[in-house]
Design an enzyme around this catalytic site. Structure first.
Site, PDB file in Angstrom:
ATOM      1  NE  ARG A 183      47.070  57.560  27.977  1.00  0.00           N
ATOM      2  CZ  ARG A 183      47.355  55.965  28.928  1.00  0.00           C
ATOM      3  NH1 ARG A 183      49.104  55.453  28.456  1.00  0.00           N
ATOM      4  NH2 ARG A 183      46.953  55.683  29.554  1.00  0.00           N
ATOM      5  CD  GLN A 187      46.375  50.731  23.675  1.00  0.00           C
ATOM      6  OE1 GLN A 187      45.696  50.129  22.389  1.00  0.00           O
ATOM      7  NE2 GLN A 187      45.107  50.640  24.197  1.00  0.00           N
ATOM      8  CB  CYS A 462      51.851  47.389  28.316  1.00  0.00           C
ATOM      9  SG  CYS A 462      53.517  48.015  28.773  1.00  0.00           S
ATOM     10  CD  GLU A 464      47.701  48.471  27.095  1.00  0.00           C
ATOM     11  OE1 GLU A 464      48.026  49.065  27.338  1.00  0.00           O
ATOM     12  OE2 GLU A 464      48.723  47.896  26.760  1.00  0.00           O
ATOM     13  NE  ARG A 672      45.100  48.011  31.231  1.00  0.00           N
ATOM     14  CZ  ARG A 672      46.062  47.689  30.020  1.00  0.00           C
ATOM     15  NH1 ARG A 672      45.845  47.349  29.197  1.00  0.00           N
ATOM     16  NH2 ARG A 672      46.774  48.566  30.780  1.00  0.00           N
TER      17      ARG A 672
END
Length: 824
Positions: A183, A187, A462, A464, A672
């Site tokens: 990626r 996101q 998810c 964040e 996290r």
């Protein structure tokens, strides 16, 4: 079909005891019926025209090259209007589709593309002619240029050894897994409101004015700021050209149609596309179309971890909705239909992971463009409005996996809104996920975000959160399999899966530890060694990425990028907040194992370390009594101070190391607990563990309890999460928490009140995230046996919902094995 004593509304629909109401939704169901459950195909046009331009612009500033490439794509890629649609704008052929980003992982194409149609997880079709173009035109250009190749080349051997399983870096080691090679960004949430309120002509004029004001005797202005601003001007042209091409297509299609109703719809679509996104939106229909153009063009721009989120839709769309409702030009049902047209086109864009590791981590055609509703205004008032309720109604009435629906909860969330949330949860499809303002807002403010912007966060990914004009960190994160630290402690730095290869520290024979303190210090050494390697890996990642990626569209919509005249992918942007993070995988697996060893070996001395090792090495075959003893030791998730205190200390020293890395690297590093689906492949390389888990079984997910280990109900799960958090430390972030409930325990009016109560408790405890699965185990088992009868079964996976039958058997079993609480 499964026969359960009490069914969720979703299960009733599946069994035919509750009909799906299609009245008023004929349009969206016609679209959905054509595409649902078809195997998606690969569209190569984005990759082809992006590559064509990049080949022509070598030597120029990367942001400028990227903008020119996007304009080339906007001018040449085929534009489509889905039959029956009210919105224009898709970035691939009709049907379900995925697009390619060869700048990231083009070096995988030769090995991987041929297997796409037949791979077990998330297969894709590809046309033979497109495959030939891909191999002859596209892939050769990127050979030696991709980000993945660069990263694989420069990683030191000791870091590569925990990152990749092969020399080419095609497969993860599943120990310290980087995510940046599949990626180009984490996101993201664009500033949709800016596009709607100003339009791209005005935004472009801002760039032109800045360009005119540059000092052309200044080297920085000439070589950095000038090409940046030229890129901003070009990307504004690109998205406007793309929209105008849709306007022309709508007019051409209208001229060719004999249906007078459809003709008028297409002509109105053409008028809208000629106005937005070039000019400010004047009404709800234009605002929605503008948002959709920005969202889809953002997908052309970059692969943002499958997630270009929708942001706070109930906030930025509400002024247009309210105005149109008051003027009588729009009804709530028309607004809902328009939004559901967006949902059904969103469902057709399927994120394609060429990288095998990315595909393992994002099972079930996962992508989750979160719609954020509720929460607070920038002034700290409750933000709930009529649109907030409409989004919940749409999710109940038109159940789909897309979009992901996320609700912000705070201490003053109205009871009426909370009741509607509870009704949506009761439906059983896993929506909405909940994010807690009482934790997120003050934490982001403490980390450096202005309070008004902290109050205005949107949910992205998810669990964040993003602040669209303050966040500047886009780099990929790292997933750390801390169950490997545990196994390497028990096996002198080695993993059974990888034979005699030394991966961790040689901490010696575990039978020689005389005290719990010695054992625990050795565990911490293995744990911290993984962290240090992960931080080194991510330091390299952060330095390389600006050489490979740019984001002119995201930059032109970002206040700080425009102010500083820097691309969003720049290493450091003044005024921005850089929230880097790593994922803790196997939290409860590690905690329960440590608790079992401490209790049974060192304190009660009911077992010796040798007995535990022998049982684990035999995968507990022939050692079942020992396995039961280990399983019955204190476990996280039961509000047990014994286990929870260990969990808290593990989190504490992990945050201490994160804080050290923050100082060393000059960015803020958070821990996290968000696995997506990585806890399943991570578990496959882990042998039997001291909590009684067998070899190859999935690790515990997120901050949830180990499967079957939480015996005291969901409130105890919440309290374990609360007691294990270090609220006095700030290197913490999202904790994904799954709770699975039987439909019977939350049925009816009383059930809705129970859900409201547990949400209020969760909010008071200041936990970050909460989501529910409300489905009978028998239904899941029946779906495994007869998938065709359960094609529409939606379940909550990680921070997203997916069709159960799109998942691998391993992931299906992981969801089945989660503890189902029968009582609140």
């Amino acid at each position: 079909m499964s026969q359960c004593c009490c069914l969720s509304p979703q299960e009733e629909r599946l069994q035919g005891t509750k009909k799906v109401n299609r009245q008023g939704r004929e349009r969206v169901y016609k679209i959905l019926d054509r595409i649902q459950f078809t195997v998606p195909h690969v569209d190569i046009e984005r990759a082809r025209y992006f590559t064509e331009s990049m080949r022509q612009t070598e030597g120029e500033l990367l942001t400028l090259r990227w903008a020119k490439a996007l304009k080339n794509v906007a001018e040449k890629m085929t534009v489509y209007i889905t039959p029956d649609q009210l919105l224009a704008g898709r970035v691939g052929q009709l049907g379900r589709y995925g697009i390619l980003y060869p700048e990231i992982d083009g070096d995988f194409y030769i090995e991987v593309m041929k297997d796409l149609p037949n791979r077990e997880k998330s297969p894709f079709q590809i046309d033979p002619t497109d495959m030939q173009i891909l191999m002859e035109e596209i892939a050769p250009y990127w050979e030696g240029k991709t980000y993945h190749e660069h990263l694989n080349k420069v990683l030191p051997a000791e870091i590569r050894g925990v990152t990749y399983h092969d020399e080419r870096g095609l497969k993860s080691k599943f120990v310290v897994s980087e995510t940046s090679s599949y990626r180009s960004a984490l996101q993201w949430v664009p500033d949709y409101e800016k596009a709607m309120k100003r339009g791209f002509i005005d935004i472009q004029n801002e760039a032109k004015a800045k360009l005119a004001g540059l000092d052309l005797t200044n080297s920085v202005d000439i070589w950095e700021k000038k090409p940046f601003l030229e890129a901003m001007i070009i990307v504004c042209d690109a998205i406007m050209i793309w929209a105008k091409r849709h306007a022309q297509l709508a007019r051409d299609t209208a001229a060719a149609t004999s249906d007078p109703v459809r003709k008028q719809e297409l002509l109105r679509m053409a008028d809208i596309c000629e106005h937005v996104p070039a000019y400010p939106a004047r009404n709800f229909r234009e605002a929605v179309q503008c948002q959709w153009f920005v969202q889809m063009f953002s997908r052309i721009e970059q692969k943002a971890s499958a997630i270009i989120s929708n942001g706070r839709m109930d906030q930025y769309l509400y002024p247009y909705y309210k105005k149109d409702i008051e003027e009588g030009t729009l009804t709530s049902e028309e607004a809902k239909e328009l939004l559901e047209c967006m949902w059904v086109d969103m469902a057709q864009f399927i994120d394609l992971y060429i990288n095998p590791t990315g595909n393992e981590f994002q099972e079930g055609y996962a992508h989750w463009e979160a719609v954020t509703v509720g929460g607070q205004t920038p002034e700290g008032e409750d933000a709930t409005n009529e649109l907030s309720y409409l989004f919940l109604e749409s999710k109940r009435e038109f159940p789909m996996t897309y979009p992901d629906l996320a609700v912000r909860i705070h201490s003053r969330t109205p009871d009426r809104f909370l009741y509607e949330i509870a009704l949506t949860v009761q439906d059983g499809s896993g929506f909405p996920k909940l994010i807690n303002d009482e934790e997120v807002v003050p934490l982001n403010a403490i980390k450096g975000c202005p309070i008004n912007e902290a109050l205005d966060y949107a949910i992205s990914g998810c669990t964040e959160t993003r602040m669209p004009n303050r966040d500047t960190y886009t780099s990929g994160c790292v997933y750390i399999n801390f169950a490997t630290a545990l196994e390497m402690l028990m096996n002198n730095g080695r993993l059974h899966y990888y034979g005699d290869e030394l991966i961790g520290l040689e901490t010696g024979d575990p039978t020689r530890f005389q005290t719990w303190e010695e054992f625990y210090e050795a565990y911490k050494a293995q744990h911290i060694n993984l962290l240090q390697k992960a931080f080194q890996q991510q330091h390299i990642v952060d330095r390389l990425r600006p050489q490979h990626f740019a984001a002119p569209l995201s930059s032109v919509l970002h206040n700080l990028c425009m102010k500083n005249m820097q691309d969003l992918h720049s290493e450091k942007i003044e005024g921005g907040v850089d929230y880097s993070y790593f994922e803790f995988l196997g939290y409860a697996t590690v905690v329960d194992s440590l608790a079992a060893i401490k209790k049974l070996v060192f304190e009660e001395k009911r077992l010796t370390m040798r007995e535990v090792l022998d049982a684990m090495n035999a995968n507990f075959v022939g050692y079942e009594p020992i396995q039961e003893m280990l399983k019955n030791a204190p476990c996280y998730g039961n509000n047990d101070p014994y286990a929870d205190s260990i969990a808290k200390d593990v989190d504490r020293f992990t945050q201490v190391e994160a804080e050290k890395s923050s100082r060393d690297r000059g960015i803020h590093v958070d821990v996290r607990y968000v696995p997506i689906t990585s806890h399943v492949p991570f578990g496959k390389i882990i042998a039997a563990t001291p909590n009684g888990r067998v070899a190859g079984f999935p690790l515990a997910d997120g901050s949830s309890a180990s499967h079957g280990a939480d015996h005291n109900g969901p409130t105890a799960v919440l309290l374990s999460n609360y007691h294990s958090k270090n609220y006095g430390m700030i290197n913490r972030a999202s904790r994904l928490l799954n709770i699975k409930l039987s439909p019977k325990c939350v049925a009816g009016e009383q059930g809705a009140k129970k859900i409201m109560s547990i949400i209020r408790t969760w909010c008071d405890l200041k936990l970050w995230h909460l989501q529910f699965n409300i489905v009978n185990r028998d239904t899941l088992l029946a779906a495994q046996k007869d998938p065709n009868s359960y094609r529409n079964l939606i379940v909550r996976v990680a921070g997203y919902s997916a069709y159960f039958c799109d998942m691998s058997p391993d992931l299906q079993n992981d969801i089945i094995d989660r503890t189902e609480h029968a009582d609140l």
